[in-house]
Design a protein around this motif. Structure first.
Motif, PDB file in Angstrom:
ATOM      1  N   PHE A 107      20.523 -66.124  -9.435  1.00  0.00           N
ATOM      2  CA  PHE A 107      21.761 -65.866  -8.697  1.00  0.00           C
ATOM      3  C   PHE A 107      22.845 -66.709  -9.353  1.00  0.00           C
ATOM      4  O   PHE A 107      22.795 -67.939  -9.313  1.00  0.00           O
ATOM      5  CB  PHE A 107      21.619 -66.212  -7.215  1.00  0.00           C
ATOM      6  CG  PHE A 107      22.851 -65.871  -6.417  1.00  0.00           C
ATOM      7  CD1 PHE A 107      23.268 -64.559  -6.306  1.00  0.00           C
ATOM      8  CD2 PHE A 107      23.603 -66.859  -5.811  1.00  0.00           C
ATOM      9  CE1 PHE A 107      24.411 -64.235  -5.590  1.00  0.00           C
ATOM     10  CE2 PHE A 107      24.745 -66.551  -5.093  1.00  0.00           C
ATOM     11  CZ  PHE A 107      25.159 -65.228  -4.982  1.00  0.00           C
ATOM     12  N   PRO A 108      23.834 -66.091  -9.995  1.00  0.00           N
ATOM     13  CA  PRO A 108      24.716 -66.812 -10.917  1.00  0.00           C
ATOM     14  C   PRO A 108      25.842 -67.625 -10.291  1.00  0.00           C
ATOM     15  O   PRO A 108      26.424 -68.468 -10.983  1.00  0.00           O
ATOM     16  CB  PRO A 108      25.292 -65.700 -11.799  1.00  0.00           C
ATOM     17  CG  PRO A 108      25.245 -64.477 -10.943  1.00  0.00           C
ATOM     18  CD  PRO A 108      24.018 -64.629 -10.089  1.00  0.00           C
ATOM     19  N   LEU A 109      26.162 -67.403  -9.026  1.00  0.00           N
ATOM     20  CA  LEU A 109      27.235 -68.202  -8.437  1.00  0.00           C
ATOM     21  C   LEU A 109      26.846 -69.674  -8.475  1.00  0.00           C
ATOM     22  O   LEU A 109      25.755 -70.047  -8.047  1.00  0.00           O
ATOM     23  CB  LEU A 109      27.501 -67.761  -6.994  1.00  0.00           C
ATOM     24  CG  LEU A 109      28.579 -68.568  -6.248  1.00  0.00           C
ATOM     25  CD1 LEU A 109      29.941 -68.379  -6.886  1.00  0.00           C
ATOM     26  CD2 LEU A 109      28.618 -68.173  -4.775  1.00  0.00           C
ATOM     27  N   ASP A 110      27.740 -70.521  -8.979  1.00  0.00           N
ATOM     28  CA  ASP A 110      27.433 -71.943  -9.051  1.00  0.00           C
ATOM     29  C   ASP A 110      28.712 -72.752  -8.964  1.00  0.00           C
ATOM     30  O   ASP A 110      29.703 -72.437  -9.626  1.00  0.00           O
ATOM     31  CB  ASP A 110      26.700 -72.274 -10.345  1.00  0.00           C
ATOM     32  CG  ASP A 110      26.150 -73.689 -10.343  1.00  0.00           C
ATOM     33  OD1 ASP A 110      25.568 -74.095  -9.320  1.00  0.00           O
ATOM     34  OD2 ASP A 110      26.317 -74.388 -11.356  1.00  0.00           O
ATOM     35  N   LEU A 111      28.703 -73.780  -8.137  1.00  0.00           N
ATOM     36  CA  LEU A 111      29.830 -74.694  -8.007  1.00  0.00           C
ATOM     37  C   LEU A 111      29.321 -76.061  -7.604  1.00  0.00           C
ATOM     38  O   LEU A 111      28.158 -76.226  -7.211  1.00  0.00           O
ATOM     39  CB  LEU A 111      30.868 -74.177  -6.999  1.00  0.00           C
ATOM     40  CG  LEU A 111      30.379 -73.557  -5.707  1.00  0.00           C
ATOM     41  CD1 LEU A 111      31.279 -73.956  -4.559  1.00  0.00           C
ATOM     42  CD2 LEU A 111      30.416 -72.034  -5.850  1.00  0.00           C
ATOM     43  N   GLY A 112      30.163 -77.049  -7.733  1.00  0.00           N
ATOM     44  CA  GLY A 112      29.741 -78.419  -7.538  1.00  0.00           C
ATOM     45  C   GLY A 112      29.170 -78.717  -6.165  1.00  0.00           C
ATOM     46  O   GLY A 112      28.308 -79.584  -6.016  1.00  0.00           O
ATOM     47  N   ALA A 113      29.624 -77.986  -5.147  1.00  0.00           N
ATOM     48  CA  ALA A 113      29.169 -78.225  -3.773  1.00  0.00           C
ATOM     49  C   ALA A 113      27.936 -77.409  -3.425  1.00  0.00           C
ATOM     50  O   ALA A 113      27.639 -77.195  -2.247  1.00  0.00           O
ATOM     51  CB  ALA A 113      30.297 -77.908  -2.790  1.00  0.00           C
ATOM     52  N   ARG A 114      27.184 -76.971  -4.442  1.00  0.00           N
ATOM     53  CA  ARG A 114      26.066 -76.045  -4.228  1.00  0.00           C
ATOM     54  C   ARG A 114      25.068 -76.516  -3.162  1.00  0.00           C
ATOM     55  O   ARG A 114      24.476 -75.705  -2.452  1.00  0.00           O
ATOM     56  CB  ARG A 114      25.342 -75.802  -5.561  1.00  0.00           C
ATOM     57  CG  ARG A 114      24.662 -77.000  -6.152  1.00  0.00           C
ATOM     58  CD  ARG A 114      24.076 -76.710  -7.537  1.00  0.00           C
ATOM     59  NE  ARG A 114      25.118 -76.521  -8.522  1.00  0.00           N
ATOM     60  CZ  ARG A 114      25.737 -77.517  -9.180  1.00  0.00           C
ATOM     61  NH1 ARG A 114      25.446 -78.777  -8.902  1.00  0.00           N
ATOM     62  NH2 ARG A 114      26.658 -77.270 -10.081  1.00  0.00           N
ATOM     63  N   GLY A 115      24.863 -77.814  -3.040  1.00  0.00           N
ATOM     64  CA  GLY A 115      23.891 -78.312  -2.075  1.00  0.00           C
ATOM     65  C   GLY A 115      24.399 -78.343  -0.659  1.00  0.00           C
ATOM     66  O   GLY A 115      23.606 -78.462   0.289  1.00  0.00           O
ATOM     67  N   SER A 116      25.715 -78.235  -0.475  1.00  0.00           N
ATOM     68  CA  SER A 116      26.325 -78.341   0.858  1.00  0.00           C
ATOM     69  C   SER A 116      26.967 -77.044   1.327  1.00  0.00           C
ATOM     70  O   SER A 116      26.927 -76.724   2.521  1.00  0.00           O
ATOM     71  CB  SER A 116      27.384 -79.451   0.855  1.00  0.00           C
ATOM     72  OG  SER A 116      26.840 -80.683   0.474  1.00  0.00           O
ATOM     73  N   CYS A 117      27.585 -76.310   0.421  1.00  0.00           N
ATOM     74  CA  CYS A 117      28.312 -75.105   0.835  1.00  0.00           C
ATOM     75  C   CYS A 117      27.345 -74.021   1.302  1.00  0.00           C
ATOM     76  O   CYS A 117      26.200 -73.947   0.861  1.00  0.00           O
ATOM     77  CB  CYS A 117      29.185 -74.587  -0.308  1.00  0.00           C
ATOM     78  SG  CYS A 117      28.279 -74.029  -1.773  1.00  0.00           S
ATOM     79  N   ALA A 118      27.801 -73.180   2.220  1.00  0.00           N
ATOM     80  CA  ALA A 118      26.989 -72.101   2.774  1.00  0.00           C
ATOM     81  C   ALA A 118      27.394 -70.783   2.149  1.00  0.00           C
ATOM     82  O   ALA A 118      28.567 -70.558   1.823  1.00  0.00           O
ATOM     83  CB  ALA A 118      27.154 -72.039   4.292  1.00  0.00           C
ATOM     84  N   ILE A 119      26.432 -69.887   2.000  1.00  0.00           N
ATOM     85  CA  ILE A 119      26.699 -68.621   1.319  1.00  0.00           C
ATOM     86  C   ILE A 119      27.748 -67.800   2.075  1.00  0.00           C
ATOM     87  O   ILE A 119      28.570 -67.111   1.461  1.00  0.00           O
ATOM     88  CB  ILE A 119      25.391 -67.824   1.112  1.00  0.00           C
ATOM     89  CG1 ILE A 119      25.600 -66.714   0.093  1.00  0.00           C
ATOM     90  CG2 ILE A 119      24.844 -67.298   2.422  1.00  0.00           C
ATOM     91  CD1 ILE A 119      25.845 -67.205  -1.317  1.00  0.00           C
ATOM     92  N   GLY A 120      27.761 -67.894   3.407  1.00  0.00           N
ATOM     93  CA  GLY A 120      28.785 -67.169   4.163  1.00  0.00           C
ATOM     94  C   GLY A 120      30.177 -67.683   3.859  1.00  0.00           C
ATOM     95  O   GLY A 120      31.129 -66.898   3.761  1.00  0.00           O
ATOM     96  N   GLY A 121      30.311 -69.004   3.695  1.00  0.00           N
ATOM     97  CA  GLY A 121      31.593 -69.568   3.307  1.00  0.00           C
ATOM     98  C   GLY A 121      31.987 -69.165   1.907  1.00  0.00           C
ATOM     99  O   GLY A 121      33.169 -68.918   1.625  1.00  0.00           O
ATOM    100  N   ASN A 122      31.001 -69.061   1.004  1.00  0.00           N
ATOM    101  CA  ASN A 122      31.292 -68.588  -0.349  1.00  0.00           C
ATOM    102  C   ASN A 122      31.878 -67.184  -0.324  1.00  0.00           C
ATOM    103  O   ASN A 122      32.825 -66.881  -1.056  1.00  0.00           O
ATOM    104  CB  ASN A 122      30.016 -68.574  -1.202  1.00  0.00           C
ATOM    105  CG  ASN A 122      29.387 -69.936  -1.393  1.00  0.00           C
ATOM    106  OD1 ASN A 122      28.171 -70.046  -1.495  1.00  0.00           O
ATOM    107  ND2 ASN A 122      30.181 -70.994  -1.425  1.00  0.00           N
ATOM    108  N   LEU A 123      31.316 -66.332   0.546  1.00  0.00           N
ATOM    109  CA  LEU A 123      31.827 -64.969   0.659  1.00  0.00           C
ATOM    110  C   LEU A 123      33.211 -64.944   1.290  1.00  0.00           C
ATOM    111  O   LEU A 123      34.102 -64.215   0.838  1.00  0.00           O
ATOM    112  CB  LEU A 123      30.872 -64.107   1.491  1.00  0.00           C
ATOM    113  CG  LEU A 123      29.783 -63.351   0.736  1.00  0.00           C
ATOM    114  CD1 LEU A 123      28.798 -64.302   0.076  1.00  0.00           C
ATOM    115  CD2 LEU A 123      29.043 -62.404   1.682  1.00  0.00           C
ATOM    116  N   SER A 124      33.386 -65.733   2.337  1.00  0.00           N
ATOM    117  CA  SER A 124      34.650 -65.660   3.075  1.00  0.00           C
ATOM    118  C   SER A 124      35.821 -66.197   2.261  1.00  0.00           C
ATOM    119  O   SER A 124      36.972 -65.846   2.528  1.00  0.00           O
ATOM    120  CB  SER A 124      34.537 -66.407   4.409  1.00  0.00           C
ATOM    121  OG  SER A 124      34.435 -67.799   4.192  1.00  0.00           O
ATOM    122  N   THR A 125      35.532 -67.051   1.266  1.00  0.00           N
ATOM    123  CA  THR A 125      36.610 -67.543   0.390  1.00  0.00           C
ATOM    124  C   THR A 125      36.584 -66.874  -0.975  1.00  0.00           C
ATOM    125  O   THR A 125      37.425 -67.177  -1.819  1.00  0.00           O
ATOM    126  CB  THR A 125      36.494 -69.066   0.188  1.00  0.00           C
ATOM    127  OG1 THR A 125      35.203 -69.377  -0.343  1.00  0.00           O
ATOM    128  CG2 THR A 125      36.706 -69.806   1.493  1.00  0.00           C
TER     129      THR A 125
END
Length: 465
Positions: free
Chosen positions: A130-148
């Motif tokens: 799954f290629p999405l990657d950012l520095g907050a990977r351990g804390s951010c939620a996938i729903g938040g990734n989608l909503s932003t």
């Protein structure tokens, strides 16, 4: 107040003590995000564990005129998940878990509160990626990734988050449930309604489940750090790299010399190569399928860049550890808040035509220094037009955000860029949205908001008033 009390009473009964936290039990982490805006005091933090509980929460709050702010991992930088005083925070931190992983269809169905890193690891366990990657990977939620509509490090190859989503489940402000868990790449049966919710920052609905698109796990990875003499050479190297690597190019990150010195001299990140007389450091990453074939292609690219005089100096990764060390220079901005490095500062996430990025950097640096006595450094995902600015006024706390924003976003608007490349608008960027969107576009956004949330109860006062 009577309506509010009735609503909270119903929600307490629905969710229990662990799912409805109030008063002294309000977790601080749910009162603001990483925007450094002051914390608010919501009536309650609601923590559902199922989609049906989200439906009931939205119905109760809609009927009783209570505002709702959806929350994921609380790693946003623009105030989008910061709740309103007197409303409720709807945290999806307990709505977690991977429901299905289909290696044949190459999809994963996951609950919205699941951390990004959990998704990445689950895909890797079955040989997928799954290629999405950012520095907050351990804390951010996938729903938040989608909503932003998060971007991250590999947009040049795989696109933004919206390009990695096949289907979603969402709850509308009145509690209506939309189950759109499509698993097909090709599906043109009417409007693609999921796109309404991707990037809408939780203002149109609450995403509860998602179907993600997976990819084959890369068979090999290669990376190099290259020092070049000027920005024109950056553009030349980008064009050559795209032509020679094609879809194998997974990242093209550029660090201006001022950023490089902060990262390696002040933040203590080891420099794999010296900047010397160079103006920019370029991090090139390739993800291939076969180490022998694709590795040779990468080596040939670097040999060509050296022979043609595009690169002053460079370093080539010999291991995965070296690749991580190269990325550490790019990710060093996470350490800048340390007083021993920079301390309090302002971060800007903007998008610009690639050809004008250096022009922007020079103009912004001069104006920030001359008009506000601000220092600034620049870096970003230049391959996809995303530039990050770190600006600070020494010994100023708090930093004069509004004054710096007017300068930075004013230049962005004049260059026909965007005030938000990957972090959203939230509340911090609301005044500057008209610099990137026309009056007609903003009017249509308001119409959509009015149509789906006529009472204005879902994540109010975000994006626009």
């Amino acid at each position: 107040m009577l309506q509010t009390n009735d609503c909270l009473s119903e929600l307490r009964d629905l969710l229990g003590p662990a799912g409805c936290m109030e008063g002294e039990d309000l977790p601080f982490r749910n009162r603001t995000d990483w925007s450094f805006l002051p914390p608010t005091t919501p009536l309650a933090v609601l923590r559902p564990t199922t989609t049906e509980e989200v439906v009931q929460i939205m119905r109760q709050c809609h009927a009783n005129q209570v505002t709702v702010t959806p929350q994921g991992g609380m790693t946003g930088l623009c105030g989008g998940a910061r709740p309103t005083d007197g409303g409720v925070a709807l945290s999806l931190e307990r709505l977690t878990g991977i429901e299905e992983l289909d290696p044949v269809g190459m999809t994963m169905t996951v609950r919205a509160g699941t951390p990004l890193e959990t998704v990445q690891k689950a895909a890797a366990e079955v040989g997928l990626f799954f290629p999405l990657d950012l520095g907050a990977r351990g804390s951010c939620a996938i729903g938040g990734n989608l909503s932003t509509n998060a971007g991250g490090n590999r947009v040049i190859r795989y696109g933004m988050t919206r390009d990695l989503v096949l289907g979603i489940e969402a709850v509308l402000p009145d509690g209506t449930l939309l189950t759109m868990l499509n698993k097909m790449i090709k599906n043109n049966a009417g409007y693609d309604l999921k796109q309404l919710f991707l990037g809408s920052e939780g203002t149109l609905g609450v995403i509860t489940r998602v179907v993600l698109r997976l990819f084959p796990e890369p068979g090999c990875s290669s990376a190099a750090l290259c020092i070049v003499p000027d920005y024109e050479t950056v553009l030349s190297v980008l064009a050559i790299t795209r032509k020679r690597l094609g879809p194998l190019l997974s990242a093209f990150e550029v660090m201006w010399a001022d950023y490089w010195h902060q990262a390696t001299d002040r933040a203590g990140v080891r420099a794999p190569v010296g900047m010397g007389d160079g103006s920019h450091a370029i991090l090139i990453e390739m993800q291939g399928l076969d180490a022998e074939i694709d590795g040779a292609r990468f080596d040939a690219l670097l040999e060509y860049l050296l022979e043609e005089g595009h690169v002053l100096d460079g370093a080539v990764a010999q291991s995965l550890g070296d690749i991580a060390a190269f990325w550490a220079t790019r990710d060093a901005a996470a350490e800048f808040a340390n007083p021993a490095v920079i301390g309090p500062h302002i971060s800007f996430d903007i998008g610009l035509p690639v050809a004008r990025m250096d022009e922007f950097a020079q103009e912004a640096k001069a104006k920030l220094l001359d008009q506000l006595s601000f220092h600034s450094v620049f870096y970003g995902h230049v391959g996809d037009g995303n530039l990050h600015v770190v600006a600070w006024k020494p010994n100023a706390d708090p930093q004069p955000l509004d004054e710096a924003s007017r300068i930075v976003y004013g230049i962005v608007g004049a260059m026909h860029g965007t005030v938000s490349a990957e972090h959203g608008i939230g509340t911090l960027k609301k005044p500057y949205l008209p610099l990137s969107r026309s009056p007609a576009e903003i009017a249509l956004m308001r119409q959509l908001k009015q149509a789906l949330d006529p009472k204005g109860l879902l994540n109010p006062a975000k994006i626009f008033d």
